[in-house]
Write an enzyme that holds these catalytic residues in place. Structure first.
Site, PDB file in Angstrom:
ATOM      1  N   LYS A   1     -36.780  33.070  31.617  1.00  0.00           N
ATOM      2  CA  LYS A   1     -36.376  32.039  32.574  1.00  0.00           C
ATOM      3  C   LYS A   1     -36.347  32.499  34.027  1.00  0.00           C
ATOM      4  O   LYS A   1     -36.013  33.622  34.338  1.00  0.00           O
ATOM      5  CB  LYS A   1     -34.976  31.530  32.217  1.00  0.00           C
TER       6      LYS A   1
ATOM      7  N   HIS B   1     -43.257   6.258  41.765  1.00  0.00           N
ATOM      8  CA  HIS B   1     -42.660   6.154  40.423  1.00  0.00           C
ATOM      9  C   HIS B   1     -42.858   7.454  39.638  1.00  0.00           C
ATOM     10  O   HIS B   1     -42.908   7.433  38.410  1.00  0.00           O
ATOM     11  CB  HIS B   1     -43.252   4.989  39.625  1.00  0.00           C
TER      12      HIS B   1
ATOM     13  N   GLU C   1     -30.706  23.812  43.017  1.00  0.00           N
ATOM     14  CA  GLU C   1     -29.806  22.995  42.191  1.00  0.00           C
ATOM     15  C   GLU C   1     -28.421  22.923  42.823  1.00  0.00           C
ATOM     16  O   GLU C   1     -27.757  21.881  42.799  1.00  0.00           O
ATOM     17  CB  GLU C   1     -29.703  23.580  40.778  1.00  0.00           C
TER      18      GLU C   1
ATOM     19  N   SER D   1     -31.800  34.001  33.348  1.00  0.00           N
ATOM     20  CA  SER D   1     -30.836  33.504  32.365  1.00  0.00           C
ATOM     21  C   SER D   1     -30.200  34.700  31.680  1.00  0.00           C
ATOM     22  O   SER D   1     -30.816  35.757  31.556  1.00  0.00           O
ATOM     23  CB  SER D   1     -31.574  32.638  31.354  1.00  0.00           C
TER      24      SER D   1
END
Ligand code: ARG
Length: 458
Positions: A283, A156, A290, A277
């Site tokens: 970043k 979980h 992804e 970024s």
């Protein structure tokens, strides 16, 4: 350009209809298979006395030359042609005349196209298996390196019990091994020759389908001609094996993204496989992971799309089936790309063992072991579970962890507690003592690695 089938027609096909109808811009990638299939077909026709030895020789030689010309760029695909099959036959006939026109005896594009596709896809499946083996080998190496590195295992997405990072990586290796099996299994049904089913009903010529199939490396021939030209199960099976494999890569990607986050900081992906970024200088984004996760969506789409195209199609060939190729090609290309990027991404990631250990210390993930300790001292598991639940609750309120709670405090809860409890609940013990088959102990992980390495060797 006059169509091969022009005889019956009084008017030429409209330009936009020709563009709409044609598949050469995507089926041209099967040129090798198409030529190989045609060489075997000519050989079979010659062997059976259906065409002359001279014609067989002329066809075979010229097809070889066409292949060479295509490979070295001397010959370009003619995008005006309807498909790769028509193109090769057209060039052959332009070059050798009458003999070229005899090649299409006792076959149809309906059996030819599915022959080509089966040959193309069985090679691609073998290529995918090779790449899966490579990635799995890298996982084994990393797992071996981190078979002692404690991290929290989650259920979980809550810290649950200590595992080692090697164990976690090997879970993915197991998935990839199943994927290899799935691809190998799909190839078994793919490797059945449809050639000689002709348009739909077989032929009156004395063909030898078994011999032709053997020349092309097929295990068996399709036993029913209607089924032989209509069957696209092998595309669906391959699409589905690819979808499952991408699902695995997508779950893995999700964890890599999570672990790379500032909140986790369990790993850092190499600069070579991350991006910055355009506006936020701090970043470091896990774009590759992804994208793998994202591309899983289109691969699922290709599977659903193909199933939907086939649903409700009457026998035998229907032009709808031309839609099979873009979907399967896209899925094959996508998976290969993802595997290519995944392998070095995993190979070059750095693992922050200290952070993993720190997280493992903070989550009461040894609570089960504390309960098990009481069980070994004579308590029932349920009573021990309840008691430890109370201790954990008290510790959370007093900002303590189980390892640091003094023995005197423990004894307020139960006099079963003694000094040896600290060893029983040390994270190292909790992890190393999980020696059950498939458990997280380093010894078990090493066994897993050995079994997987054996599986991918050769
Ligand atoms: N380009 C076609 C396809 O991909 C080849 C088979 C065409 N057959 C036919 N009868 N039109 O399916």
């Amino acid at each position: 350009m006059e169509k091969m089938w022009a005889g019956r027609f009084a008017q030429e096909l409209a330009k936009e209809a020709n563009d709409f109808n044609s598949s050469i811009h995507f089926d041209c990638r099967m040129y090798r298979q198409d030529i190989k299939g045609s060489i075997a077909h000519a050989a079979m026709l010659g062997r059976q006395g259906i065409i002359s030895p001279e014609d067989t020789a002329a066809i075979t030689e010229e097809l070889g030359r066409i292949l060479e010309d295509l490979e070295c760029g001397r010959l370009q695909f003619d995008m005006e042609c309807e498909d790769i099959h028509m193109f090769i036959e057209k060039v052959l006939t332009e070059r050798i005349g009458e003999a070229g026109k005899r090649l299409h005896t006792a076959r149809s594009r309906n059996d030819q196209v599915t022959l080509d596709l089966r040959m193309y896809l069985r090679d691609e499946a073998a290529e995918i298996i090779r790449r899966l083996k490579k990635l799995t080998g890298i996982l084994c190496d990393q797992a071996e390196h981190y078979a002692d590195s404690i991290m929290p295992g989650y259920t979980h997405l809550q810290r649950a019990q200590p595992v080692n990072f090697g164990h976690h990586l090997m879970a993915y290796a197991m998935m990839l091994v199943r994927d290899m099996d799935r691809f190998a299994d799909a190839v078994k049904r793919m490797n059945v020759s449809p050639i000689g089913c002709c348009a739909l009903a077989g032929t009156t010529y004395p063909t030898d389908r078994v011999w032709e199939a053997e020349q092309l490396g097929f295990e068996r021939i399709a036993l029913n001609s209607l089924d032989g030209v209509s069957d696209r199960d092998y595309c669906v099976e391959l699409l589905s094996a690819i979808a499952v494999c991408m699902m695995h890569l997508s779950r893995f990607s999700e964890e890599l993204i999570l672990w790379s986050s500032w909140e986790f900081q369990f790993i850092e992906l190499s600069d070579a496989y991350t991006t910055g970024s355009s506006i936020m200088p701090q970043k470091k984004n896990s774009d590759m992971a992804e994208l793998v996760r994202g591309k899983t969506g289109r691969v699922y789409g290709n599977l659903m799309g193909t199933l939907t195209v086939l649903k409700g199609l009457p026998l035998a060939y229907n032009k709808d089936m031309q839609e099979d190729k873009e979907a399967i090609f896209d899925s094959v290309d996508t998976l290969k790309l993802c595997l290519d990027i995944f392998a070095p991404m995993i190979e070059t990631m750095s693992v922050k063992e200290d952070n993993m250990l720190k997280a493992a210390k903070e989550g009461f993930i040894n609570a089960t072991d504390l309960a098990d300790y009481l069980v070994k001292k004579g308590s029932s598991f349920r009573s021990a579970y309840k008691l430890v639940g109370g201790i954990v609750g008290d510790c959370i309120r007093s900002h303590q962890v189980l390892e640091d709670l003094p023995l005197a405090d423990y004894r307020k809860y139960s006099d079963l507690f003694a000094e040896d409890l600290y060893d029983a609940i040390s994270l190292k013990t909790c992890m190393e003592k999980r020696i059950s088959e498939g458990g997280t102990s380093p010894a078990s992980v090493k066994k897993q690695i050995a079994a997987v390495r054996e599986r991918i060797s050769g």
